[in-house]
Write a protein that holds these residues in place. Structure first.
Motif, PDB file in Angstrom:
ATOM      1  N   VAL A  87       0.836  -1.349   0.269  1.00  0.00           N
ATOM      2  CA  VAL A  87       0.064  -0.160   0.177  1.00  0.00           C
ATOM      3  C   VAL A  87       0.774   1.162   0.040  1.00  0.00           C
ATOM      4  CG1 VAL A  87      -1.881   1.234   1.374  1.00  0.00           C
ATOM      5  CG2 VAL A  87      -1.929  -1.217   0.905  1.00  0.00           C
ATOM      6  N   ALA A  88       1.829   1.341   0.899  1.00  0.00           N
ATOM      7  CA  ALA A  88       2.694   2.437   0.887  1.00  0.00           C
ATOM      8  C   ALA A  88       3.571   2.739  -0.353  1.00  0.00           C
ATOM      9  CB  ALA A  88       3.819   2.470   2.058  1.00  0.00           C
ATOM     10  N   GLN A  89       4.004   1.761  -0.943  1.00  0.00           N
ATOM     11  CA  GLN A  89       4.586   1.572  -2.147  1.00  0.00           C
ATOM     12  C   GLN A  89       3.849   2.300  -3.214  1.00  0.00           C
ATOM     13  OE1 GLN A  89       7.596   1.566  -2.648  1.00  0.00           O
ATOM     14  NE2 GLN A  89       8.388   0.558  -4.653  1.00  0.00           N
ATOM     15  N   THR A  90       2.678   1.902  -3.432  1.00  0.00           N
ATOM     16  CA  THR A  90       1.558   2.366  -4.503  1.00  0.00           C
ATOM     17  C   THR A  90       1.258   4.034  -4.230  1.00  0.00           C
ATOM     18  OG1 THR A  90       0.423   0.210  -4.412  1.00  0.00           O
ATOM     19  CG2 THR A  90      -0.623   1.979  -5.519  1.00  0.00           C
ATOM     20  N   VAL A  91       1.176   4.269  -2.963  1.00  0.00           N
ATOM     21  CA  VAL A  91       0.802   5.624  -2.555  1.00  0.00           C
ATOM     22  C   VAL A  91       1.994   6.557  -3.092  1.00  0.00           C
ATOM     23  CG1 VAL A  91       0.460   7.567  -0.870  1.00  0.00           C
ATOM     24  CG2 VAL A  91      -0.679   5.227  -1.029  1.00  0.00           C
ATOM     25  N   SER A  92       3.355   6.045  -2.787  1.00  0.00           N
ATOM     26  CA  SER A  92       4.436   7.080  -2.802  1.00  0.00           C
ATOM     27  C   SER A  92       5.300   6.867  -3.954  1.00  0.00           C
ATOM     28  CB  SER A  92       5.467   6.858  -1.697  1.00  0.00           C
ATOM     29  OG  SER A  92       5.833   5.613  -1.694  1.00  0.00           O
ATOM     30  N   TYR A  93       5.194   5.823  -4.962  1.00  0.00           N
ATOM     31  CA  TYR A  93       6.042   5.521  -6.073  1.00  0.00           C
ATOM     32  C   TYR A  93       6.276   6.667  -7.127  1.00  0.00           C
ATOM     33  CZ  TYR A  93       8.658   2.578  -8.911  1.00  0.00           C
ATOM     34  OH  TYR A  93       9.819   1.733  -9.808  1.00  0.00           O
ATOM     35  N   PRO A  94       5.466   7.168  -7.603  1.00  0.00           N
ATOM     36  CA  PRO A  94       5.848   8.491  -8.541  1.00  0.00           C
ATOM     37  C   PRO A  94       6.789   9.421  -7.679  1.00  0.00           C
ATOM     38  CG  PRO A  94       3.338   8.150  -8.421  1.00  0.00           C
ATOM     39  CD  PRO A  94       3.889   7.068  -7.346  1.00  0.00           C
ATOM     40  N   ILE A  95       6.654   9.510  -6.634  1.00  0.00           N
ATOM     41  CA  ILE A  95       7.636  10.481  -5.910  1.00  0.00           C
ATOM     42  C   ILE A  95       9.032   9.871  -5.900  1.00  0.00           C
ATOM     43  CG2 ILE A  95       8.119  12.147  -3.950  1.00  0.00           C
ATOM     44  CD1 ILE A  95       5.052  12.244  -3.695  1.00  0.00           C
ATOM     45  N   ASP A  96       8.896   8.659  -5.556  1.00  0.00           N
ATOM     46  CA  ASP A  96      10.304   7.886  -5.564  1.00  0.00           C
ATOM     47  C   ASP A  96      11.150   7.886  -6.995  1.00  0.00           C
ATOM     48  OD1 ASP A  96      11.956   6.224  -3.973  1.00  0.00           O
ATOM     49  OD2 ASP A  96      11.280   4.445  -4.942  1.00  0.00           O
ATOM     50  N   ILE A  97      10.216   7.863  -8.015  1.00  0.00           N
ATOM     51  CA  ILE A  97      10.791   7.921  -9.278  1.00  0.00           C
ATOM     52  C   ILE A  97      11.553   9.217  -9.573  1.00  0.00           C
ATOM     53  CG2 ILE A  97      10.201   8.188 -11.737  1.00  0.00           C
ATOM     54  CD1 ILE A  97      10.294   5.445 -11.285  1.00  0.00           C
ATOM     55  N   LEU A  98      10.779  10.180  -9.067  1.00  0.00           N
ATOM     56  CA  LEU A  98      11.164  11.762  -9.094  1.00  0.00           C
ATOM     57  C   LEU A  98      12.549  11.809  -8.423  1.00  0.00           C
ATOM     58  CD1 LEU A  98      10.924  14.641 -10.203  1.00  0.00           C
ATOM     59  CD2 LEU A  98       9.613  14.974  -8.118  1.00  0.00           C
ATOM     60  N   ARG A  99      12.558  11.456  -7.240  1.00  0.00           N
ATOM     61  CA  ARG A  99      13.763  11.520  -6.342  1.00  0.00           C
ATOM     62  C   ARG A  99      14.880  10.801  -6.952  1.00  0.00           C
ATOM     63  NH1 ARG A  99      15.241   8.210  -1.890  1.00  0.00           N
ATOM     64  NH2 ARG A  99      13.763   6.075  -1.786  1.00  0.00           N
ATOM     65  N   ARG A 100      14.849   9.548  -7.180  1.00  0.00           N
ATOM     66  CA  ARG A 100      15.899   8.799  -7.865  1.00  0.00           C
ATOM     67  C   ARG A 100      16.613   9.523  -9.236  1.00  0.00           C
ATOM     68  NH1 ARG A 100      17.112   5.350  -3.929  1.00  0.00           N
ATOM     69  NH2 ARG A 100      15.559   4.104  -3.658  1.00  0.00           N
ATOM     70  N   ARG A 101      15.722  10.023  -9.942  1.00  0.00           N
ATOM     71  CA  ARG A 101      16.268  10.915 -11.232  1.00  0.00           C
ATOM     72  C   ARG A 101      16.989  11.990 -10.783  1.00  0.00           C
ATOM     73  NH1 ARG A 101      13.564   9.227 -16.145  1.00  0.00           N
ATOM     74  NH2 ARG A 101      14.629  10.891 -17.155  1.00  0.00           N
ATOM     75  N   VAL A 102      16.303  12.787  -9.758  1.00  0.00           N
ATOM     76  CA  VAL A 102      17.131  13.965  -9.378  1.00  0.00           C
ATOM     77  C   VAL A 102      18.544  13.631  -8.660  1.00  0.00           C
ATOM     78  CG1 VAL A 102      17.089  15.980  -7.677  1.00  0.00           C
ATOM     79  CG2 VAL A 102      15.051  15.322  -8.983  1.00  0.00           C
ATOM     80  N   GLN A 103      18.474  12.499  -7.906  1.00  0.00           N
ATOM     81  CA  GLN A 103      19.654  12.118  -7.113  1.00  0.00           C
ATOM     82  C   GLN A 103      20.765  11.624  -8.277  1.00  0.00           C
ATOM     83  OE1 GLN A 103      18.412   8.774  -4.810  1.00  0.00           O
ATOM     84  NE2 GLN A 103      18.034  10.198  -2.972  1.00  0.00           N
ATOM     85  N   VAL A 104      20.559  11.244  -9.444  1.00  0.00           N
ATOM     86  CA  VAL A 104      21.761  10.904 -10.359  1.00  0.00           C
ATOM     87  C   VAL A 104      21.865  11.903 -11.483  1.00  0.00           C
ATOM     88  CG1 VAL A 104      21.462   8.532  -9.947  1.00  0.00           C
ATOM     89  CG2 VAL A 104      20.196   9.455 -11.866  1.00  0.00           C
ATOM     90  N   ALA A 105      21.155  13.059 -11.350  1.00  0.00           N
ATOM     91  CA  ALA A 105      21.023  14.034 -12.476  1.00  0.00           C
ATOM     92  C   ALA A 105      22.474  14.426 -12.493  1.00  0.00           C
ATOM     93  CB  ALA A 105      20.116  15.241 -12.058  1.00  0.00           C
ATOM     94  N   SER A 106      23.304  14.892 -11.714  1.00  0.00           N
ATOM     95  CA  SER A 106      24.626  15.387 -11.870  1.00  0.00           C
ATOM     96  C   SER A 106      25.451  14.470 -12.608  1.00  0.00           C
ATOM     97  CB  SER A 106      25.099  15.752 -10.476  1.00  0.00           C
ATOM     98  OG  SER A 106      25.288  14.764  -9.515  1.00  0.00           O
ATOM     99  N   VAL A 107      25.016  12.972 -12.259  1.00  0.00           N
ATOM    100  CA  VAL A 107      26.083  12.005 -12.886  1.00  0.00           C
ATOM    101  C   VAL A 107      25.899  11.953 -14.464  1.00  0.00           C
ATOM    102  CG1 VAL A 107      26.493   9.707 -12.891  1.00  0.00           C
ATOM    103  CG2 VAL A 107      26.036  10.793 -10.617  1.00  0.00           C
ATOM    104  N   VAL A 108      24.307  12.150 -14.984  1.00  0.00           N
ATOM    105  CA  VAL A 108      24.130  11.843 -16.494  1.00  0.00           C
ATOM    106  C   VAL A 108      24.220  13.172 -17.176  1.00  0.00           C
ATOM    107  CG1 VAL A 108      22.930   9.990 -15.758  1.00  0.00           C
ATOM    108  CG2 VAL A 108      21.686  11.730 -15.768  1.00  0.00           C
ATOM    109  N   GLY A 109      24.336  14.260 -16.339  1.00  0.00           N
ATOM    110  CA  GLY A 109      24.576  15.369 -17.171  1.00  0.00           C
ATOM    111  C   GLY A 109      23.283  16.217 -17.506  1.00  0.00           C
ATOM    112  N   THR A 110      21.938  15.838 -16.642  1.00  0.00           N
ATOM    113  CA  THR A 110      20.783  16.413 -16.969  1.00  0.00           C
ATOM    114  C   THR A 110      20.354  16.931 -15.761  1.00  0.00           C
ATOM    115  OG1 THR A 110      19.755  14.398 -16.394  1.00  0.00           O
ATOM    116  CG2 THR A 110      20.181  14.627 -18.580  1.00  0.00           C
ATOM    117  N   GLN A 111      21.322  17.702 -14.900  1.00  0.00           N
ATOM    118  CA  GLN A 111      20.859  18.289 -13.842  1.00  0.00           C
ATOM    119  C   GLN A 111      19.676  19.530 -13.984  1.00  0.00           C
ATOM    120  OE1 GLN A 111      24.159  19.429 -11.044  1.00  0.00           O
ATOM    121  NE2 GLN A 111      22.758  19.942  -9.520  1.00  0.00           N
ATOM    122  N   SER A 112      18.436  19.327 -13.169  1.00  0.00           N
ATOM    123  CA  SER A 112      17.436  20.263 -13.505  1.00  0.00           C
ATOM    124  C   SER A 112      16.584  20.210 -12.480  1.00  0.00           C
ATOM    125  CB  SER A 112      16.712  19.904 -14.905  1.00  0.00           C
ATOM    126  OG  SER A 112      16.153  18.609 -14.837  1.00  0.00           O
TER     127      SER A 112
END
Length: 317
Positions: free
Chosen positions: A241-266
C-alpha cells in the motif's frame, strides 16, 4: 527530622536517576531493535533494489529491460553474468551504513511520537497514526539522507575498472556540494510513504486481532501476540500500500539524485516534464512491479524482526 528529610531527598534523587537510566536503556535498546530490523530487511531485497534503481534512473544499459514482464530476471542475469554476483549487492554496504541509523531513528521516533500524540485508546485514530509515522519518517530521512544519496550513486555505477567505494563516493559528492541533492522530492515522498506504512501495518494488525480472525492469527494463550505468518502479512500489506501511494515521487527523487552524473541536472518541475515526455504517465511507474516484489518482503521482514527483537531484548512480553 533533618535526617529524614535528607534521606527522603536522596531516595527521590536516586529514584529519578534510576528512572532516567531505565528510560535511556529503553531508548538505546529500542533503537538497536529498529536498526537490526532495518538491516535484515534491506539484505533480503538488496539485489531487487539494485535492479530497481537502474530501471528508475533509466540507465542506458538496462532501460530496454524495464518494459518486459521478465525484465527483472533478465537484468539481474545480465548483471551477474557481466560483473559477477557481487555486483547485485553493489552499494549494499553503504545501504547498511545508512539503514541502521535510519531504521533505528524511524522506529524509535514513531514510538516517541505515539506516546506523545496518542495518550489514550480514544486517541488511537488513523489520522494520528499516520501523522506519527510521517513525522518519524521525515526525521530519520533528513538525518541519514547523505548516506541514501551515496547508496543510490553507487548502485547507478555499472562498468568501471576501479569501482568507487562508499568513502570515495562520499568525498566526490561532498566536494561537488551535492550532499542533499534530491532532498525535496525525497521528503515529499517519505511523508506519505512512512505515514501510510505505519498506519496500514497498525490497521491490519488490529484487524487480525479482532474476534473474527483471532482464532487463526494469535499465538495461544496470548490475546495480542500475532503468529509469525500474521505478523509478516501485516508488513507485506503495509509495504504494498505504501509503495503504491508514494512510487511516483520515488521515481522523481531517484532521477534528481543521479542528475549530476548523467549531465541532466534540473529542477523538480523540469524532471517531471522530462519523465512524462520520455514515457508519459507510465514513466512514473517504471519498476513498480519490482517495487511490489521488493517492498512486500522488505517491510514484512522489518516489522517482524523489530517485534521479535523487542521481545528478545525484554522491551515487550
Amino acid at each position: 527530622m533533618g535526617g529524614t528529610s535528607v534521606s527522603a531527598a536522596k531516595d527521590s534523587s536516586g529514584s529519578k536517576a534510576n528512572g532516567d537510566s531505565r528510560q535511556l536503556d529503553f531508548i538505546l535498546l529500542n533503537g538497536l531493535a529498529g536498526g537490526i530490523a532495518g538491516c535484515a530487511a534491506k539484505t533480503v531485497v538488496a539485489p531487487l533494489e539494485r535492479v530497481k534503481i537502474l530501471f528508475q534512473t533509466s540507465h542506458s544499459q538496462f532501460v530496454h529491460y524495464s518494459g518486459h514482464w521478465n525484465g527483472l530476471i533478465k537484468a539481474a542475469r545480465d548483471i551477474q553474468t557481466s560483473y559477477g554476483i557481487s555486483a547485485l549487492f553493489k552499494g549494499h554496504s553503504a545501504s547498511l551504513i545508512r539503514v541502521f541509523p535510519y531504521a533505528s531513528i524511524n522506529f524509535l521516533a514513531n514510538e516517541q511520537f505515539r506516546s506523545a500524540v496518542i495518550t489514550s485508546p480514544e486517541k488511537e485514530t488513523p489520522l494520528r497514526r499516520f501523522l506519527c509515522g510521517s513525522m518519524a519518517g521525515a526525521i530519520s530521512t533528513f538525518i541519514t539522507y547523505p548516506l541514501e544519496l551515496i547508496r543510490t550513486r553507487l548502485a547507478f555505477e555499472i562498468a568501471q575498472r576501479n569501482p568507487s567505494s562508499w568513502l570515495d563516493m562520499l568525498r566526490k559528492i561532498y566536494f561537488e556540494g551535492h550532499l542533499y541533492q534530491g532532498i525535496t522530492p525525497t521528503m515529499l515522498g517519505i511523508l506519505p510513504y512512512a505515514g501510510t506504512s505505519f498506519l496500514t501495518h497498525d490497521q491490519v494488525r488490529d484487524l487480525l486481532r479482532s474476534p473474527t480472525f483471532a482464532p487463526y492469527t494469535l499465538e495461544a494463550p496470548s490475546s495480542t501476540r500475532l503468529t509469525a505468518f500474521a505478523q509478516l502479512s501485516c508488513g507485506a500489506v503495509a509495504g504494498i500500500v505504501a509503495q503504491t501511494v508514494s512510487y511516483p515521487i520515488d521515481i522523481l527523487r531517484r532521477r534528481v539524485q543521479v542528475a549530476s552524473v548523467v549531465g541532466t541536472q534540473s529542477g523538480i518541475l523540469e524532471t517531471i516534464q522530462r519523465i512524462y515526455l520520455e514515457r508519459g504517465v507510465r514513466g512514473f511507474y517504471v519498476g513498480l512491479t519490482i517495487g511490489y516484489v521488493k517492498m512486500a518482503p522488505m517491510v514484512a521482514t522489518s516489522f517482524y524482526v523489530y517485534d521479535r527483537m523487542k521481545r528478545f531484548l525484554g522491551l515487550i512480553e
